[in-house]
Design a protein around this motif. Sequence first.
Motif, PDB file in Angstrom:
ATOM      1  N   SER A  21       0.550  -9.736  -5.010  1.00 26.14           N
ATOM      2  CA  SER A  21       1.330 -10.048  -6.449  1.00 26.14           C
ATOM      3  C   SER A  21       1.155  -8.739  -7.239  1.00 26.14           C
ATOM      4  CB  SER A  21       0.810 -11.161  -6.970  1.00 26.14           C
ATOM      5  OG  SER A  21      -0.505 -11.156  -7.301  1.00 26.14           O
ATOM      6  N   SER A  22       2.163  -8.887  -8.568  1.00 27.48           N
ATOM      7  CA  SER A  22       1.955  -8.224  -9.653  1.00 27.48           C
ATOM      8  C   SER A  22       0.530  -8.132 -10.124  1.00 27.48           C
ATOM      9  CB  SER A  22       2.929  -8.445 -10.679  1.00 27.48           C
ATOM     10  OG  SER A  22       4.368  -8.153 -10.290  1.00 27.48           O
ATOM     11  N   ARG A  57      11.174  -9.077  -6.738  1.00 22.82           N
ATOM     12  CA  ARG A  57       9.887  -9.824  -7.380  1.00 22.82           C
ATOM     13  C   ARG A  57      10.412 -11.232  -7.233  1.00 22.82           C
ATOM     14  NH1 ARG A  57       7.612 -11.429 -11.921  1.00 22.82           N
ATOM     15  NH2 ARG A  57       5.335 -10.950 -12.362  1.00 22.82           N
ATOM     16  N   ASN A  60       6.645 -16.270  -8.321  1.00 20.14           N
ATOM     17  CA  ASN A  60       5.597 -16.317  -8.313  1.00 20.14           C
ATOM     18  C   ASN A  60       4.435 -14.987  -8.446  1.00 20.14           C
ATOM     19  OD1 ASN A  60       5.968 -15.167  -5.727  1.00 20.14           O
ATOM     20  ND2 ASN A  60       5.016 -16.577  -4.384  1.00 20.14           N
ATOM     21  N   GLY A  61       5.151 -13.988  -8.624  1.00 20.98           N
ATOM     22  CA  GLY A  61       4.793 -12.651  -8.935  1.00 20.98           C
ATOM     23  C   GLY A  61       4.683 -11.845  -7.637  1.00 20.98           C
ATOM     24  N   LYS A  62       4.853 -12.363  -6.375  1.00 24.71           N
ATOM     25  CA  LYS A  62       5.011 -11.399  -5.039  1.00 24.71           C
ATOM     26  C   LYS A  62       6.324 -10.990  -4.864  1.00 24.71           C
ATOM     27  CE  LYS A  62       1.306 -14.164  -3.154  1.00 24.71           C
ATOM     28  NZ  LYS A  62       0.521 -14.533  -2.114  1.00 24.71           N
TER      29      LYS A  62
END
Length: 194
Positions: A21-22, A57, A60-62
């Motif tokens: 993820s980020s 992106r 969920n940030g992934k």
Amino acid sequence: MYLDKRSKEILEELISHPNLSSKDIETKTGLSRRQIKYSVEKINNWLKENNYPVLQRLKNGKFLIHPVLGELYDQDQLRVVDNYIPSEDERVLLILLILLSQHDLSLVHFTQALKVSNVTILSDMKKAQQKIEPLRLQIVYSRTDGYQLTGDEWELRNLLYYLLQDLSRRYGELAMVQDFAMLDGKKTWNFIFP
């Protein structure tokens, strides 16, 4: 267009670990969320220019990474350049910073510092002039004095503050910015203020 080293490292990390993820990238690299977002934009621009699917992106940030990018990584086709070539917006800001920090500048100084053609520099100079018009500043050229930034000292100082803030956010630090403000190998900042 080439990827800068940081963007290449992030892309390689995402390709080799697609579940990151980020937040994971922030932790692993020590970069801020803004720096990662900026690098992902550069990666996507590079992917578009080279006809590859872009990174997406998710909420969920992934990241959603197309399988074709794995082949790109496996074949070591990610081109990276150590001497980063700034985008158009960055060049405009750097032109203004160079004008604030140096005297007797010719077109050659800008083309060497920014690694683009004369035509590109002249186009960027017009955009730089548009950017500073609200401050009542002006980029002027004379054969004897070269390119200079003229106007009220207070506005010049405000411009310097704005440039350093914006460039430090973009690059995460000012080390790269110093390289552009110190043309001809000079190790001092020579801003045009008294």
